[in-house]
Design a protein around this motif. Structure first.
Motif, PDB file in Angstrom:
ATOM      1  N   VAL A 271      15.051   0.109  -3.028  1.00  0.00           N
ATOM      2  CA  VAL A 271      14.684   0.263  -1.617  1.00  0.00           C
ATOM      3  C   VAL A 271      15.141   1.606  -1.047  1.00  0.00           C
ATOM      4  CG1 VAL A 271      14.873  -0.704   0.702  1.00  0.00           C
ATOM      5  CG2 VAL A 271      14.722  -2.244  -1.258  1.00  0.00           C
ATOM      6  N   LEU A 272      16.442   1.842  -1.006  1.00  0.00           N
ATOM      7  CA  LEU A 272      16.960   3.014  -0.290  1.00  0.00           C
ATOM      8  C   LEU A 272      16.356   4.325  -0.755  1.00  0.00           C
ATOM      9  CD1 LEU A 272      20.767   2.309   0.235  1.00  0.00           C
ATOM     10  CD2 LEU A 272      18.856   1.821   1.749  1.00  0.00           C
ATOM     11  N   ARG A 273      16.237   4.516  -2.066  1.00  0.00           N
ATOM     12  CA  ARG A 273      15.731   5.810  -2.553  1.00  0.00           C
ATOM     13  C   ARG A 273      14.298   6.080  -2.128  1.00  0.00           C
ATOM     14  NH1 ARG A 273      13.916   6.171  -8.717  1.00  0.00           N
ATOM     15  NH2 ARG A 273      12.903   4.164  -8.933  1.00  0.00           N
ATOM     16  N   HIS A 274      13.551   5.031  -1.843  1.00  0.00           N
ATOM     17  CA  HIS A 274      12.147   5.202  -1.457  1.00  0.00           C
ATOM     18  C   HIS A 274      11.964   5.393   0.045  1.00  0.00           C
ATOM     19  CE1 HIS A 274      11.047   4.408  -5.548  1.00  0.00           C
ATOM     20  NE2 HIS A 274      11.630   3.225  -5.511  1.00  0.00           N
ATOM     21  N   LEU A 275      13.051   5.332   0.792  1.00  0.00           N
ATOM     22  CA  LEU A 275      12.967   5.494   2.245  1.00  0.00           C
ATOM     23  C   LEU A 275      13.471   6.864   2.705  1.00  0.00           C
ATOM     24  CD1 LEU A 275      14.156   1.940   3.346  1.00  0.00           C
ATOM     25  CD2 LEU A 275      11.809   2.789   3.116  1.00  0.00           C
ATOM     26  N   GLY A 276      13.828   7.715   1.783  1.00  0.00           N
ATOM     27  CA  GLY A 276      14.364   9.025   2.129  1.00  0.00           C
ATOM     28  C   GLY A 276      13.387   9.909   2.883  1.00  0.00           C
ATOM     29  N   ASP A 277      12.107   9.724   2.629  1.00  0.00           N
ATOM     30  CA  ASP A 277      11.089  10.537   3.303  1.00  0.00           C
ATOM     31  C   ASP A 277      10.465   9.821   4.499  1.00  0.00           C
ATOM     32  OD1 ASP A 277      11.425  12.675   1.545  1.00  0.00           O
ATOM     33  OD2 ASP A 277       9.972  11.851   0.124  1.00  0.00           O
ATOM     34  N   GLY A 278      11.058   8.706   4.880  1.00  0.00           N
ATOM     35  CA  GLY A 278      10.554   7.987   6.042  1.00  0.00           C
ATOM     36  C   GLY A 278      10.192   6.553   5.703  1.00  0.00           C
ATOM     37  N   PRO A 279       9.765   5.810   6.721  1.00  0.00           N
ATOM     38  CA  PRO A 279       9.444   4.390   6.541  1.00  0.00           C
ATOM     39  C   PRO A 279       8.339   4.161   5.508  1.00  0.00           C
ATOM     40  CG  PRO A 279       9.567   4.954   8.869  1.00  0.00           C
ATOM     41  CD  PRO A 279       9.606   6.240   8.110  1.00  0.00           C
ATOM     42  N   GLN A 280       8.423   3.018   4.852  1.00  0.00           N
ATOM     43  CA  GLN A 280       7.417   2.600   3.872  1.00  0.00           C
ATOM     44  C   GLN A 280       7.050   1.143   4.138  1.00  0.00           C
ATOM     45  OE1 GLN A 280       6.018   4.309   1.310  1.00  0.00           O
ATOM     46  NE2 GLN A 280       7.247   6.170   1.504  1.00  0.00           N
ATOM     47  N   ARG A 281       5.835   0.792   3.807  1.00  0.00           N
ATOM     48  CA  ARG A 281       5.457  -0.623   3.842  1.00  0.00           C
ATOM     49  C   ARG A 281       6.193  -1.353   2.726  1.00  0.00           C
ATOM     50  NH1 ARG A 281      -1.103  -0.866   4.695  1.00  0.00           N
ATOM     51  NH2 ARG A 281      -1.082  -0.031   6.813  1.00  0.00           N
ATOM     52  N   ALA A 282       6.500  -2.616   2.972  1.00  0.00           N
ATOM     53  CA  ALA A 282       7.193  -3.415   1.957  1.00  0.00           C
ATOM     54  C   ALA A 282       6.364  -3.480   0.679  1.00  0.00           C
ATOM     55  CB  ALA A 282       7.495  -4.809   2.493  1.00  0.00           C
ATOM     56  N   GLY A 283       5.054  -3.626   0.817  1.00  0.00           N
ATOM     57  CA  GLY A 283       4.183  -3.657  -0.362  1.00  0.00           C
ATOM     58  C   GLY A 283       4.259  -2.379  -1.173  1.00  0.00           C
ATOM     59  N   ARG A 284       4.398  -1.271  -0.502  1.00  0.00           N
ATOM     60  CA  ARG A 284       4.534   0.017  -1.196  1.00  0.00           C
ATOM     61  C   ARG A 284       5.875   0.071  -1.929  1.00  0.00           C
ATOM     62  NH1 ARG A 284       2.743   3.679  -4.282  1.00  0.00           N
ATOM     63  NH2 ARG A 284       3.418   5.790  -3.842  1.00  0.00           N
ATOM     64  N   LEU A 285       6.934  -0.500  -1.347  1.00  0.00           N
ATOM     65  CA  LEU A 285       8.233  -0.546  -2.026  1.00  0.00           C
ATOM     66  C   LEU A 285       8.124  -1.346  -3.329  1.00  0.00           C
ATOM     67  CD1 LEU A 285      10.655  -1.120   0.985  1.00  0.00           C
ATOM     68  CD2 LEU A 285      10.305   1.005  -0.307  1.00  0.00           C
ATOM     69  N   VAL A 286       7.343  -2.417  -3.307  1.00  0.00           N
ATOM     70  CA  VAL A 286       7.127  -3.219  -4.515  1.00  0.00           C
ATOM     71  C   VAL A 286       6.493  -2.345  -5.594  1.00  0.00           C
ATOM     72  CG1 VAL A 286       5.807  -5.147  -5.498  1.00  0.00           C
ATOM     73  CG2 VAL A 286       6.977  -5.426  -3.296  1.00  0.00           C
ATOM     74  N   GLU A 287       5.462  -1.587  -5.219  1.00  0.00           N
ATOM     75  CA  GLU A 287       4.793  -0.700  -6.177  1.00  0.00           C
ATOM     76  C   GLU A 287       5.736   0.370  -6.708  1.00  0.00           C
ATOM     77  OE1 GLU A 287       1.447   1.038  -4.187  1.00  0.00           O
ATOM     78  OE2 GLU A 287       0.598  -0.921  -3.672  1.00  0.00           O
ATOM     79  N   LEU A 288       6.457   1.013  -5.802  1.00  0.00           N
ATOM     80  CA  LEU A 288       7.340   2.110  -6.199  1.00  0.00           C
ATOM     81  C   LEU A 288       8.485   1.642  -7.087  1.00  0.00           C
ATOM     82  CD1 LEU A 288       7.509   4.002  -2.785  1.00  0.00           C
ATOM     83  CD2 LEU A 288       6.395   4.822  -4.881  1.00  0.00           C
ATOM     84  N   ALA A 289       9.034   0.476  -6.772  1.00  0.00           N
ATOM     85  CA  ALA A 289      10.198  -0.027  -7.509  1.00  0.00           C
ATOM     86  C   ALA A 289       9.797  -0.710  -8.814  1.00  0.00           C
ATOM     87  CB  ALA A 289      10.995  -0.987  -6.633  1.00  0.00           C
TER      88      ALA A 289
ATOM     89  N   LEU B 187       6.625  -1.910   8.561  1.00  0.00           N
ATOM     90  CA  LEU B 187       7.255  -0.770   7.906  1.00  0.00           C
ATOM     91  C   LEU B 187       8.745  -1.030   7.776  1.00  0.00           C
ATOM     92  CD1 LEU B 187       5.549   2.239   9.730  1.00  0.00           C
ATOM     93  CD2 LEU B 187       5.118   1.437   7.403  1.00  0.00           C
ATOM     94  N   VAL B 188       9.316  -0.566   6.695  1.00  0.00           N
ATOM     95  CA  VAL B 188      10.749  -0.658   6.472  1.00  0.00           C
ATOM     96  C   VAL B 188      11.315   0.743   6.665  1.00  0.00           C
ATOM     97  CG1 VAL B 188      12.580  -1.247   4.828  1.00  0.00           C
ATOM     98  CG2 VAL B 188      10.396  -2.498   4.789  1.00  0.00           C
ATOM     99  N   ALA B 189      12.355   0.848   7.494  1.00  0.00           N
ATOM    100  CA  ALA B 189      12.958   2.151   7.788  1.00  0.00           C
ATOM    101  C   ALA B 189      14.476   2.042   7.681  1.00  0.00           C
ATOM    102  CB  ALA B 189      12.566   2.609   9.192  1.00  0.00           C
ATOM    103  N   LEU B 190      15.092   3.158   7.343  1.00  0.00           N
ATOM    104  CA  LEU B 190      16.553   3.217   7.332  1.00  0.00           C
ATOM    105  C   LEU B 190      17.092   3.236   8.759  1.00  0.00           C
ATOM    106  CD1 LEU B 190      17.190   5.990   4.637  1.00  0.00           C
ATOM    107  CD2 LEU B 190      17.643   3.537   4.395  1.00  0.00           C
ATOM    108  N   THR B 191      18.202   2.563   8.963  1.00  0.00           N
ATOM    109  CA  THR B 191      18.949   2.689  10.213  1.00  0.00           C
ATOM    110  C   THR B 191      19.890   3.890  10.053  1.00  0.00           C
ATOM    111  OG1 THR B 191      20.725   1.295   9.404  1.00  0.00           O
ATOM    112  CG2 THR B 191      18.902   0.179  10.566  1.00  0.00           C
TER     113      THR B 191
ATOM    114  N   THR C 256      12.888  -3.387  10.183  1.00  0.00           N
ATOM    115  CA  THR C 256      11.435  -3.427  10.042  1.00  0.00           C
ATOM    116  C   THR C 256      10.815  -3.206  11.408  1.00  0.00           C
ATOM    117  OG1 THR C 256      11.401  -5.828  10.285  1.00  0.00           O
ATOM    118  CG2 THR C 256      11.486  -4.964   8.039  1.00  0.00           C
ATOM    119  N   GLU C 257       9.652  -2.592  11.387  1.00  0.00           N
ATOM    120  CA  GLU C 257       8.935  -2.284  12.614  1.00  0.00           C
ATOM    121  C   GLU C 257       7.440  -2.403  12.341  1.00  0.00           C
ATOM    122  OE1 GLU C 257       9.222   2.546  12.086  1.00  0.00           O
ATOM    123  OE2 GLU C 257      10.964   1.483  12.876  1.00  0.00           O
ATOM    124  N   PRO C 258       6.645  -2.650  13.368  1.00  0.00           N
ATOM    125  CA  PRO C 258       5.197  -2.741  13.149  1.00  0.00           C
ATOM    126  C   PRO C 258       4.634  -1.411  12.654  1.00  0.00           C
ATOM    127  CG  PRO C 258       5.792  -3.492  15.366  1.00  0.00           C
ATOM    128  CD  PRO C 258       7.019  -2.891  14.754  1.00  0.00           C
TER     129      PRO C 258
END
Length: 155
Positions: free
Chosen positions: A46-64, A97-101, A86-88
């Motif tokens: 999760v965390l490494r894929h959010l470095g460039d900004g929010p991602q959809r959860a489905g995209r995190l599944v693909e990336l991970a 979208l999943v974003a880092l706090t 998470t945010e709309p």
């Protein structure tokens, strides 16, 4: 120099043992931090894929490359730890979208520093030149064998 203890082991066994040692050291260091609930899996999936900004959860599944259930469980844990929110999705209100706090950004910085510190310590153990050669050799091998593809399960 190969020892008789490891000479008969396939490379994959050596890599697996090194990965286990690395993960144990990573987790031990995070346990001593303010992010003691964070695991290597959280940072890898999760965390490494959010470095460039929010991602959809489905995209995190693909990336991970893990299951939707695994990402869902990790997101629940990371939200509880106030590392992600998470945010709309403004482009699709059905999606989130999943974003880092801010806390998640600090955790991500610690994770990156922890990777660098462990790498530096391993380089000291092996010698900087041998460690760089090992890294280069692994990079070359990975480039030649390509990414892991799941096998066709039909027999």
């Amino acid at each position: 120099m190969t020892t008789t203890r490891t000479a008969a082991l396939p490379v994959v066994a050596l890599l697996s043992r090194l990965e286990a040692a690395y993960l144990a050291e990573f987790d031990r260091r995070l346990l001593d931090s303010e992010f003691c609930s964070l695991s290597f899996a959280h940072s890898r999936n999760v965390l490494r894929h959010l470095g460039d900004g929010p991602q959809r959860a489905g995209r995190l599944v693909e990336l991970a490359g893990v299951t939707k259930q695994a990402i869902s469980q990790q997101l629940v844990q990371l939200e509880r730890a106030e590392l992600v929110r998470t945010e709309p999705d403004p482009l699709d209100q059905r999606a989130r979208l999943v974003a880092l706090t801010e806390r998640g950004e600090r955790a991500q910085a610690l994770v990156r520093q922890t990777f660098a510190d462990i790498d530096d310590e391993w380089a000291m153990l092996l010698g900087a030149e041998r460690f760089a050669s090992l890294r280069d050799g692994l990079d070359d091998l990975l480039e030649r064998v390509g990414p892991a593809e799941p096998p066709d399960t039909a027999c």
